[in-house]
Design a protein around this motif. Sequence first.
Motif, PDB file in Angstrom:
ATOM      1  N   LEU A  19     -45.149-139.295  64.867  1.00 22.05           N
ATOM      2  CA  LEU A  19     -44.032-138.425  65.226  1.00 22.05           C
ATOM      3  C   LEU A  19     -42.753-139.003  64.633  1.00 22.05           C
ATOM      4  O   LEU A  19     -42.488-140.198  64.743  1.00 22.05           O
ATOM      5  CB  LEU A  19     -43.892-138.320  66.747  1.00 22.05           C
ATOM      6  CG  LEU A  19     -44.943-137.483  67.499  1.00 22.05           C
ATOM      7  CD1 LEU A  19     -44.651-137.516  68.992  1.00 22.05           C
ATOM      8  CD2 LEU A  19     -44.962-136.057  66.998  1.00 22.05           C
ATOM      9  N   HIS A  44     -38.973-134.766  65.022  1.00 24.83           N
ATOM     10  CA  HIS A  44     -39.939-134.197  65.958  1.00 24.83           C
ATOM     11  C   HIS A  44     -39.491-134.447  67.395  1.00 24.83           C
ATOM     12  O   HIS A  44     -39.445-133.531  68.214  1.00 24.83           O
ATOM     13  CB  HIS A  44     -41.326-134.827  65.749  1.00 24.83           C
ATOM     14  CG  HIS A  44     -42.016-134.383  64.501  1.00 24.83           C
ATOM     15  ND1 HIS A  44     -42.794-135.228  63.751  1.00 24.83           N
ATOM     16  CD2 HIS A  44     -42.046-133.191  63.869  1.00 24.83           C
ATOM     17  CE1 HIS A  44     -43.286-134.576  62.705  1.00 24.83           C
ATOM     18  NE2 HIS A  44     -42.840-133.336  62.760  1.00 24.83           N
ATOM     19  N   LEU A  45     -39.178-135.711  67.691  1.00 23.08           N
ATOM     20  CA  LEU A  45     -38.845-136.055  69.075  1.00 23.08           C
ATOM     21  C   LEU A  45     -37.540-135.401  69.508  1.00 23.08           C
ATOM     22  O   LEU A  45     -37.389-135.005  70.661  1.00 23.08           O
ATOM     23  CB  LEU A  45     -38.755-137.564  69.269  1.00 23.08           C
ATOM     24  CG  LEU A  45     -38.892-137.922  70.752  1.00 23.08           C
ATOM     25  CD1 LEU A  45     -40.348-137.949  71.159  1.00 23.08           C
ATOM     26  CD2 LEU A  45     -38.241-139.236  71.067  1.00 23.08           C
ATOM     27  N   LYS A  62     -49.151-135.332  64.690  1.00 23.14           N
ATOM     28  CA  LYS A  62     -48.136-134.785  63.793  1.00 23.14           C
ATOM     29  C   LYS A  62     -48.166-133.259  63.814  1.00 23.14           C
ATOM     30  O   LYS A  62     -47.128-132.607  63.751  1.00 23.14           O
ATOM     31  CB  LYS A  62     -48.343-135.291  62.364  1.00 23.14           C
ATOM     32  CG  LYS A  62     -47.211-134.905  61.426  1.00 23.14           C
ATOM     33  CD  LYS A  62     -47.373-135.539  60.063  1.00 23.14           C
ATOM     34  CE  LYS A  62     -46.198-135.175  59.160  1.00 23.14           C
ATOM     35  NZ  LYS A  62     -46.319-135.815  57.817  1.00 23.14           N
ATOM     36  N   GLY A  65     -46.383-132.227  66.792  1.00 20.18           N
ATOM     37  CA  GLY A  65     -44.947-132.388  66.573  1.00 20.18           C
ATOM     38  C   GLY A  65     -44.362-131.289  65.710  1.00 20.18           C
ATOM     39  O   GLY A  65     -43.268-130.792  65.978  1.00 20.18           O
ATOM     40  N   GLU A  66     -45.107-130.886  64.653  1.00 20.83           N
ATOM     41  CA  GLU A  66     -44.615-129.827  63.772  1.00 20.83           C
ATOM     42  C   GLU A  66     -44.530-128.490  64.505  1.00 20.83           C
ATOM     43  O   GLU A  66     -43.542-127.763  64.385  1.00 20.83           O
ATOM     44  CB  GLU A  66     -45.535-129.685  62.546  1.00 20.83           C
ATOM     45  CG  GLU A  66     -45.314-130.747  61.493  1.00 20.83           C
ATOM     46  CD  GLU A  66     -43.911-130.686  60.889  1.00 20.83           C
ATOM     47  OE1 GLU A  66     -43.347-129.575  60.740  1.00 20.83           O
ATOM     48  OE2 GLU A  66     -43.358-131.751  60.573  1.00 20.83           O
ATOM     49  N   ALA A  90     -43.756-138.907  74.622  1.00 20.54           N
ATOM     50  CA  ALA A  90     -43.996-138.765  73.188  1.00 20.54           C
ATOM     51  C   ALA A  90     -43.393-139.907  72.371  1.00 20.54           C
ATOM     52  O   ALA A  90     -43.854-140.179  71.257  1.00 20.54           O
ATOM     53  CB  ALA A  90     -43.429-137.433  72.700  1.00 20.54           C
ATOM     54  N   GLU A 129     -45.346-142.532  70.427  1.00 20.18           N
ATOM     55  CA  GLU A 129     -46.049-142.171  69.198  1.00 20.18           C
ATOM     56  C   GLU A 129     -45.070-141.976  68.044  1.00 20.18           C
ATOM     57  O   GLU A 129     -45.321-141.221  67.110  1.00 20.18           O
ATOM     58  CB  GLU A 129     -46.903-140.926  69.431  1.00 20.18           C
ATOM     59  CG  GLU A 129     -48.023-141.201  70.437  1.00 20.18           C
ATOM     60  CD  GLU A 129     -48.970-140.039  70.651  1.00 20.18           C
ATOM     61  OE1 GLU A 129     -49.715-139.705  69.709  1.00 20.18           O
ATOM     62  OE2 GLU A 129     -48.957-139.462  71.749  1.00 20.18           O
ATOM     63  N   THR A 130     -43.936-142.670  68.149  1.00 18.13           N
ATOM     64  CA  THR A 130     -42.982-142.739  67.045  1.00 18.13           C
ATOM     65  C   THR A 130     -42.922-144.178  66.544  1.00 18.13           C
ATOM     66  O   THR A 130     -43.385-145.101  67.214  1.00 18.13           O
ATOM     67  CB  THR A 130     -41.568-142.307  67.499  1.00 18.13           C
ATOM     68  OG1 THR A 130     -41.074-143.242  68.470  1.00 18.13           O
ATOM     69  CG2 THR A 130     -41.588-140.911  68.112  1.00 18.13           C
ATOM     70  N   TYR A 168     -50.189-131.520  75.488  1.00 20.54           N
ATOM     71  CA  TYR A 168     -49.900-132.863  74.970  1.00 20.54           C
ATOM     72  C   TYR A 168     -49.633-133.837  76.114  1.00 20.54           C
ATOM     73  O   TYR A 168     -50.220-134.927  76.170  1.00 20.54           O
ATOM     74  CB  TYR A 168     -48.687-132.805  74.036  1.00 20.54           C
ATOM     75  CG  TYR A 168     -48.216-134.169  73.604  1.00 20.54           C
ATOM     76  CD1 TYR A 168     -48.800-134.815  72.522  1.00 20.54           C
ATOM     77  CD2 TYR A 168     -47.206-134.828  74.304  1.00 20.54           C
ATOM     78  CE1 TYR A 168     -48.384-136.082  72.137  1.00 20.54           C
ATOM     79  CE2 TYR A 168     -46.784-136.088  73.929  1.00 20.54           C
ATOM     80  CZ  TYR A 168     -47.373-136.708  72.854  1.00 20.54           C
ATOM     81  OH  TYR A 168     -46.966-137.970  72.493  1.00 20.54           O
TER      82      TYR A 168
END
Length: 464
Positions: free
Chosen positions: A18, A22-23, A150, A153-154, A227, A230-231, A309
């Motif tokens: 991510l 995204h975040l 991803k 996120g998209e 989330a 996951e960055t 998610y």
Amino acid sequence: MSATRIDTVADGELSRSLSPRHLSMIAIGGVIGAGLFVGSGQAIKAAGPAVLITYVTTGMLVVLVMRMLGEMSTADPQTGSFSVYAERTFGRWAGFSVGWLYWWFWVVTIGVEATAGAVIVHRWIPGVPQWAWALILMVALTLTNLFSVKSYGEFEFWFAAIKVAAITVFLLLGIAVIVGLFPGTPSPGLTNLTGNGGFAPHGLGPVIAASFVVVFSYFGAEIASVAATETADPVNTVRKAVRSVLWRILIFYVGSIAIVVTLLPYDDASVSKSPYVAVLDKIGLPAAGTIMDAVVLTAVLSCLNSGLYSASRMAFSLSGRGDAPKSWRKISKAGVPQIAVLASTVVGFLTVALNFVVPDEVFSLMLNTSGAIALFVWLAIACAQLRMRRQLERESPERLVLKMWAFPYLTWVAIVAMVLLIVGMVLDDSGRPQALASLGLAVVVIAIGVVRQRRSQTSPSRSK
């Protein structure tokens, strides 16, 4: 206090694909849902223009909660987020209870949102049964979450972008009408704010009662803390997301509701049904209903996507701590807990089925049991922060890179406010069924958590 990452397991690690963009959009999208576009109408009808007070005060409560969560998340980013912090500060029973209650909220919500989306699409294409559309939406977003983080996120980035664009256009059009710059639509001035019985036509009681509706429309902001793990840079990413909560709430929620109550009488039937469509109709925008249907569908799919998610990541975290089946912690090559995702969708599919088969029985009960969980989760965040802050100050003060304001006073203000809201729900006729059902579920889950903790204390210590 140990900084051990108890969400990391032998089967692999979650993907860190991510990006900050995204975040950022996940954080924005988390507080813009169907509750704003549709549910706000009932709050406006009940409280009148004074509903603005409700949105401001509950919004400030969300800001405090997110600041507390941000303090803990930047000190120690965890996939299980507040569930992990509750466990560390109050014991295994607390982490177990908060985690499973949060999971339950989102898996029920998944089914609700799939059904809501199916209703909209069915209006456009009535030839396909409504249940089939619900199934299609569930399958599509399940595949999105299974493929990679991803892809989630998209999807969420573009869902959120559409919602932000829609509200921005709505605000600009509304302001233009209010100041008299929109051709063909005269400005109402302050007539709708002060006329029809005044700013608070029904007194302060309905303004307070409206909080029970409004508070749940804000739920979802906490997804950013889940989330963030996951960055590539969880600490800075969370810090930016938390700091932007205030302006997001002021602009998107308070700003758009202010437009509605200024342009239209609060007791107009069209406002209680769909306030945003009513405003666009007043402005004379062609196909206003269809446009808002598309925006609401986007909000619904965004909520479904984020709910799946969030539920899967909480399930993954619970598994890593020994509080859910071990298989749920397995990670795919793409860094996705696929079994946890599928486990969460099973309940979602069941919820969709129950909604069509027995909407007035089992489904209604399931929906009620999730009604007050948002407040329980926020209360757990505040209580955990109260203890964790003191632990960090003693053991690792350098990790407090984002501090709660005026600690511990504002933390206590938030705790008292949430307890009062829960009590208010129990005393309110409309909120009582949800409050009692949610409290009943919470008691059962906490009892299970306490029993599990006692049993674990008599057996070898579980691995972190």
